[in-house]
Design a protein around this motif. Structure first.
Motif, PDB file in Angstrom:
ATOM      1  N   LEU A  23       0.816  -1.219   0.000  1.00 58.29           N
ATOM      2  CA  LEU A  23       0.000   0.000   0.000  1.00 58.29           C
ATOM      3  C   LEU A  23       0.846   1.264   0.000  1.00 58.29           C
ATOM      4  N   PHE A  24       2.059   1.182   0.518  1.00 57.74           N
ATOM      5  CA  PHE A  24       2.935   2.348   0.552  1.00 57.74           C
ATOM      6  C   PHE A  24       3.126   2.949  -0.834  1.00 57.74           C
ATOM      7  N   TRP A  25       3.186   2.088  -1.864  1.00 58.47           N
ATOM      8  CA  TRP A  25       3.504   2.560  -3.210  1.00 58.47           C
ATOM      9  C   TRP A  25       2.288   3.020  -4.010  1.00 58.47           C
ATOM     10  N   LEU A  26       1.093   2.616  -3.609  1.00 55.01           N
ATOM     11  CA  LEU A  26      -0.091   2.945  -4.406  1.00 55.01           C
ATOM     12  C   LEU A  26      -0.365   4.451  -4.482  1.00 55.01           C
ATOM     13  N   PRO A  27      -0.301   5.203  -3.378  1.00 58.13           N
ATOM     14  CA  PRO A  27      -0.550   6.649  -3.497  1.00 58.13           C
ATOM     15  C   PRO A  27       0.557   7.391  -4.235  1.00 58.13           C
ATOM     16  N   VAL A  28       1.755   6.794  -4.292  1.00 54.67           N
ATOM     17  CA  VAL A  28       2.909   7.482  -4.896  1.00 54.67           C
ATOM     18  C   VAL A  28       2.656   7.827  -6.365  1.00 54.67           C
ATOM     19  N   GLY A  29       2.067   6.889  -7.086  1.00 54.75           N
ATOM     20  CA  GLY A  29       1.864   7.096  -8.516  1.00 54.75           C
ATOM     21  C   GLY A  29       0.579   7.808  -8.869  1.00 54.75           C
ATOM     22  N   LYS A  32      -1.476  13.898  -6.362  1.00 55.31           N
ATOM     23  CA  LYS A  32      -1.574  14.285  -4.957  1.00 55.31           C
ATOM     24  C   LYS A  32      -2.906  14.986  -4.683  1.00 55.31           C
ATOM     25  N   GLY A  33      -3.591  14.517  -3.668  1.00 57.46           N
ATOM     26  CA  GLY A  33      -4.865  15.103  -3.275  1.00 57.46           C
ATOM     27  C   GLY A  33      -6.062  14.507  -3.986  1.00 57.46           C
ATOM     28  N   SER A  34      -5.841  13.608  -4.944  1.00 54.91           N
ATOM     29  CA  SER A  34      -6.961  12.989  -5.657  1.00 54.91           C
ATOM     30  C   SER A  34      -7.691  12.021  -4.718  1.00 54.91           C
ATOM     31  N   PRO A  35      -8.963  11.707  -5.031  1.00 60.03           N
ATOM     32  CA  PRO A  35      -9.716  10.781  -4.157  1.00 60.03           C
ATOM     33  C   PRO A  35      -9.023   9.438  -3.960  1.00 60.03           C
ATOM     34  N   LYS A  36      -8.444   8.869  -5.021  1.00 60.63           N
ATOM     35  CA  LYS A  36      -7.759   7.582  -4.884  1.00 60.63           C
ATOM     36  C   LYS A  36      -6.489   7.713  -4.048  1.00 60.63           C
ATOM     37  N   HIS A  37      -5.795   8.822  -4.227  1.00 61.65           N
ATOM     38  CA  HIS A  37      -4.590   9.053  -3.417  1.00 61.65           C
ATOM     39  C   HIS A  37      -4.961   9.099  -1.936  1.00 61.65           C
ATOM     40  N   ARG A  38      -6.017   9.806  -1.609  1.00 63.50           N
ATOM     41  CA  ARG A  38      -6.458   9.908  -0.224  1.00 63.50           C
ATOM     42  C   ARG A  38      -6.930   8.555   0.316  1.00 63.50           C
ATOM     43  N   THR A  39      -7.670   7.826  -0.511  1.00 65.61           N
ATOM     44  CA  THR A  39      -8.216   6.540  -0.071  1.00 65.61           C
ATOM     45  C   THR A  39      -7.103   5.530   0.215  1.00 65.61           C
ATOM     46  N   TYR A  40      -6.205   5.341  -0.759  1.00 69.16           N
ATOM     47  CA  TYR A  40      -5.110   4.388  -0.558  1.00 69.16           C
ATOM     48  C   TYR A  40      -4.163   4.869   0.543  1.00 69.16           C
ATOM     49  N   GLY A  41      -4.005   6.175   0.674  1.00 70.78           N
ATOM     50  CA  GLY A  41      -3.184   6.711   1.746  1.00 70.78           C
ATOM     51  C   GLY A  41      -3.755   6.378   3.116  1.00 70.78           C
ATOM     52  N   LEU A  42      -5.075   6.465   3.245  1.00 69.30           N
ATOM     53  CA  LEU A  42      -5.709   6.114   4.511  1.00 69.30           C
ATOM     54  C   LEU A  42      -5.595   4.624   4.796  1.00 69.30           C
ATOM     55  N   TYR A  43      -5.738   3.795   3.752  1.00 65.38           N
ATOM     56  CA  TYR A  43      -5.556   2.356   3.937  1.00 65.38           C
ATOM     57  C   TYR A  43      -4.162   2.064   4.479  1.00 65.38           C
ATOM     58  N   TYR A  44      -3.171   2.722   3.889  1.00 67.41           N
ATOM     59  CA  TYR A  44      -1.788   2.543   4.345  1.00 67.41           C
ATOM     60  C   TYR A  44      -1.646   3.018   5.784  1.00 67.41           C
ATOM     61  N   PHE A  45      -2.208   4.171   6.102  1.00 67.14           N
ATOM     62  CA  PHE A  45      -2.117   4.757   7.432  1.00 67.14           C
ATOM     63  C   PHE A  45      -2.681   3.810   8.487  1.00 67.14           C
ATOM     64  N   TYR A  46      -3.867   3.270   8.254  1.00 62.35           N
ATOM     65  CA  TYR A  46      -4.498   2.401   9.249  1.00 62.35           C
ATOM     66  C   TYR A  46      -3.776   1.056   9.357  1.00 62.35           C
ATOM     67  N   CYS A  47      -3.346   0.515   8.230  1.00 63.52           N
ATOM     68  CA  CYS A  47      -2.592  -0.750   8.276  1.00 63.52           C
ATOM     69  C   CYS A  47      -1.290  -0.589   9.055  1.00 63.52           C
ATOM     70  N   MET A  48      -0.622   0.532   8.837  1.00 60.35           N
ATOM     71  CA  MET A  48       0.643   0.772   9.525  1.00 60.35           C
ATOM     72  C   MET A  48       0.435   0.936  11.023  1.00 60.35           C
ATOM     73  N   TRP A  49      -0.681   1.520  11.439  1.00 65.02           N
ATOM     74  CA  TRP A  49      -0.922   1.637  12.877  1.00 65.02           C
ATOM     75  C   TRP A  49      -1.129   0.269  13.513  1.00 65.02           C
ATOM     76  N   VAL A  50      -1.767  -0.646  12.789  1.00 68.21           N
ATOM     77  CA  VAL A  50      -1.890  -2.023  13.288  1.00 68.21           C
ATOM     78  C   VAL A  50      -0.500  -2.632  13.437  1.00 68.21           C
ATOM     79  N   VAL A  51       0.363  -2.389  12.454  1.00 65.70           N
ATOM     80  CA  VAL A  51       1.732  -2.903  12.490  1.00 65.70           C
ATOM     81  C   VAL A  51       2.502  -2.322  13.676  1.00 65.70           C
TER      82      VAL A  51
END
Length: 228
Positions: A23-29, A32-51
């Motif tokens: 998930l770290f790489w999905l928002p990179v491409g 910035k600020g697009s709906p998909k960027h925000r969505t995948y960024g949040l997925y990464y954020f929440y997964c990383m907090w579990v980690v």
């Protein structure tokens, strides 16, 4: 009891860790600020907090089980990951004036991170004389030292020097560096040594390589968005 809890936490930590690496790489491409960027960024954020949380709990379990080195590295990686992960998301909520809550939590994170970095350096020097594992302990401890400078910055100075977008980019990249470093140190090391016959004396390379590449990428992104 600690051993069973350790195994249970691993069953949570490993799949979420693997998912975070992807998930770290999905928002990179994505723009910035697009709906998909925000969505995948949040997925990464929440997964990383579990980690991060499971890594911290695993560190406590390893401490109880007398696996002190594993406890030390997992605990330190949890701390050095939690702070940039937190501010990369939280900074986007701050407007022209940082809230007092944000600034206080930031100070607490910085104090813990700085103290942990000093502890790693002292441990690497006094116990291992900066040889073998001591080299990596000293290296990772040094990464936390800039937090001491940030700890004593006044709010107005910090706000002036640390723009929201650049902090978001920097925090996300640093959390990714920590994730890939943890993979190289634990799961990845078994693959390199067991399957690829990577010599133990070269294991410092996959430990440090994510940091080196991450710093280069972070500097590139900061230059790219310098005018933003």
């Amino acid at each position: 009891m600690a051993a069973q809890l350790h195994d249970l936490l691993l069953w949570i930590h490993i799949p979420f860790g693997a998912l975070s690496l992807i998930l770290f790489w999905l928002p990179v491409g994505l723009p910035k600020g697009s709906p998909k960027h925000r969505t995948y960024g949040l997925y990464y954020f929440y997964c990383m907090w579990v980690v991060v949380v499971t890594a911290l709990l695993l560190s406590i379990c390893n401490l109880i089980l007398n696996h002190y080195m594993a406890a030390l590295y997992l605990g330190y990686l949890s701390i050095i990951t939690a702070y940039p992960l937190w501010y990369s998301h939280e900074i986007l909520k701050q407007g022209g004036e940082w809230s007092n809550r944000y600034f206080i939590v930031r100070k607490i994170f910085l104090a813990v991170l700085f103290a942990s970095g000093i502890g790693m350096i002292l441990m690497g020097g006094l116990k291992y004389h900066f040889l073998g594992m001591g080299t990596m302990m000293g290296f990772f401890g040094l990464l936390a030292l800039p937090s001491g400078r940030d700890l004593f910055r006044r709010k107005a100075v910090a706000m002036q020097k640390e723009q929201r977008l650049k902090m978001h980019i920097q925090g996300t990249i640093i959390s990714g560096i920590a994730a890939y470093t943890a993979f190289a140190a634990f799961g990845g090391s078994r693959i390199l040594v067991g399957l690829l016959h990577f010599h133990h004396q070269w294991m410092i390379i996959p430990w440090i390589l994510p940091t080196v590449l991450g710093i280069i990428y972070s500097r590139y992104m900061k230059r790219k968005y310098r005018a933003v």
